[in-house]
Design an enzyme around this catalytic site. Structure first.
Site, PDB file in Angstrom:
ATOM      1  N   PRO A  20       0.835  -1.205   0.000  1.00  0.00           N
ATOM      2  CA  PRO A  20       0.000   0.000   0.000  1.00  0.00           C
ATOM      3  C   PRO A  20       0.866   1.250   0.000  1.00  0.00           C
ATOM      4  O   PRO A  20       1.716   1.415   0.875  1.00  0.00           O
ATOM      5  CB  PRO A  20      -0.810  -0.094   1.295  1.00  0.00           C
ATOM      6  CG  PRO A  20      -0.555  -1.428   1.863  1.00  0.00           C
ATOM      7  CD  PRO A  20       0.649  -1.992   1.232  1.00  0.00           C
ATOM      8  N   GLU A  21       0.680   2.067  -1.011  1.00  0.00           N
ATOM      9  CA  GLU A  21       1.373   3.353  -1.083  1.00  0.00           C
ATOM     10  C   GLU A  21       0.288   4.427  -0.997  1.00  0.00           C
ATOM     11  O   GLU A  21      -0.843   4.116  -0.641  1.00  0.00           O
ATOM     12  CB  GLU A  21       2.194   3.433  -2.381  1.00  0.00           C
ATOM     13  CG  GLU A  21       3.204   2.280  -2.479  1.00  0.00           C
ATOM     14  CD  GLU A  21       4.075   2.320  -3.732  1.00  0.00           C
ATOM     15  OE1 GLU A  21       4.340   3.411  -4.232  1.00  0.00           O
ATOM     16  OE2 GLU A  21       4.463   1.235  -4.194  1.00  0.00           O
TER      17      GLU A  21
END
Length: 286
Positions: A2-3
């Site tokens: 997850p960015e």
DNA sequence: CGGAGCTCCTGGGGGC
DNA sequence: TGCCCCCAGGAGCTCC
């Protein structure tokens, strides 16, 4: 994985499902998930009873939920595989359920599920600007109005490293991880080992524009997912992975020039580039 | 203090 | 089929 775009999707979900609700109790099923909470797991749980989440905020890959006492927040990072899910109590516990929030008004619960336990939650004090003290060192992200493009350019000029290392340094620019770094560099036609001090004004402008474009596009598609480890609060995956031009595309033709995308080892991971659009600089730094 | 490397963790997948 | 090893990776920490 997850960015910024994935974390923003989660933030929006939390904003819709947990604000204004009173916490009845908290279960910590795995102490490692609250390792950043210095006072320990039972303090984490006890200190949240009767508290109310008043907002859902984000900086880079960090999320936080300010509490109604006005001075604290639950701060979270999803790490590699963390998920914040809103689930009815009747749904069986997930295999990797780490923390559960039960609310006084009943369903749904908020669950922190994390296979690889790189992520975690903590209760922290809020500092200047309403940013939790433990993440004061995290730079604004490129979608934050507080992000200063010129300050970023000057910081790159002072660094003696490669541009991808700089992009991944959350104290310079936050929210960028391996996927969006490779995508932005491909879009900006920059090699990951390009020395930061050699970047000209237009290079930095192109790079920041590329970062913002790729993150905006990913957000519009609900984020990126490869193995459904990353999901929104309803357990659904985004589909930006279908739009990736470089990351994970080894051997596939570059969308611009047809040259096969190449994979290089980088920081015990991988970097994906088009050897023609992103030629290795003479004086590489990484 | 800046830069680089190490470490935490687990399940999926490839190789034999 | 089963087992072993590698791989993915964010960020705090340590070392130079």
């Amino acid at each position: 994985m997850p960015e910024l775009p994935e974390v923003e999707v989660v933030r929006r979900g939390l904003s819709a499902h947990v604000l204004g609700r009173t916490i009845e109790h908290v279960d910590v099923a795995h102490g490692r998930a609250v390792r950043r909470h210095v006072a320990g797991p039972s303090d984490f749980a006890d200190s949240l009873v009767k508290a109310v989440f008043t907002d859902a905020r984000r900086r880079g890959k960090y999320l936080w939920l300010p509490l109604d006492d006005g001075v604290r927040a639950v701060v979270g990072h999803l790490g590699m595989s963390g998920q914040l899910l809103v689930q009815p109590a009747a749904v069986p516990d997930e295999t990797h359920l780490r923390i559960r929030f039960v609310f006084a008004d009943g369903d749904p619960q908020l669950r922190f599920v994390d296979q690889r336990t790189f992520g975690g939650l903590a209760v922290a004090e809020l500092g200047p600007g309403g940013v939790p003290v433990p993440i004061a060192h995290i730079a604004p992200d490129p979608l934050d109005p507080a992000f200063d493009d010129e300050a970023f350019r000057l910081a790159l000029g002072r660094r003696r490293t490669g541009v991808k290392r700089a992009l991944l340094d959350q104290s310079l620019i936050s929210g960028v991880g391996n996927i969006y770094a490779d995508e932005a560099l491909w879009r900006a036609k920059l090699h990951y080992a390009r020395a930061t001090e050699t970047l000209r004004r237009p290079d930095v402008a192109r790079l920041l524009a590329a970062v913002r474009e790729v993150m905006g596009a990913a957000l519009a598609q609900g984020g990126t997912s490869f193995d459904s480890l990353y999901v929104n609060v309803n357990g659904e995956s985004g589909y930006f992975d279908r739009s990736l031009d470089a990351y994970g595309q080894e051997g596939r033709s570059c969308r611009r020039c047809g040259t096969p995308i190449r994979r290089d080892p980088f920081m015990n991971r991988s970097s994906y580039t088009c050897p023609r659009c992103q030629p290795r600089p003479r004086h590489a730094r990484w």
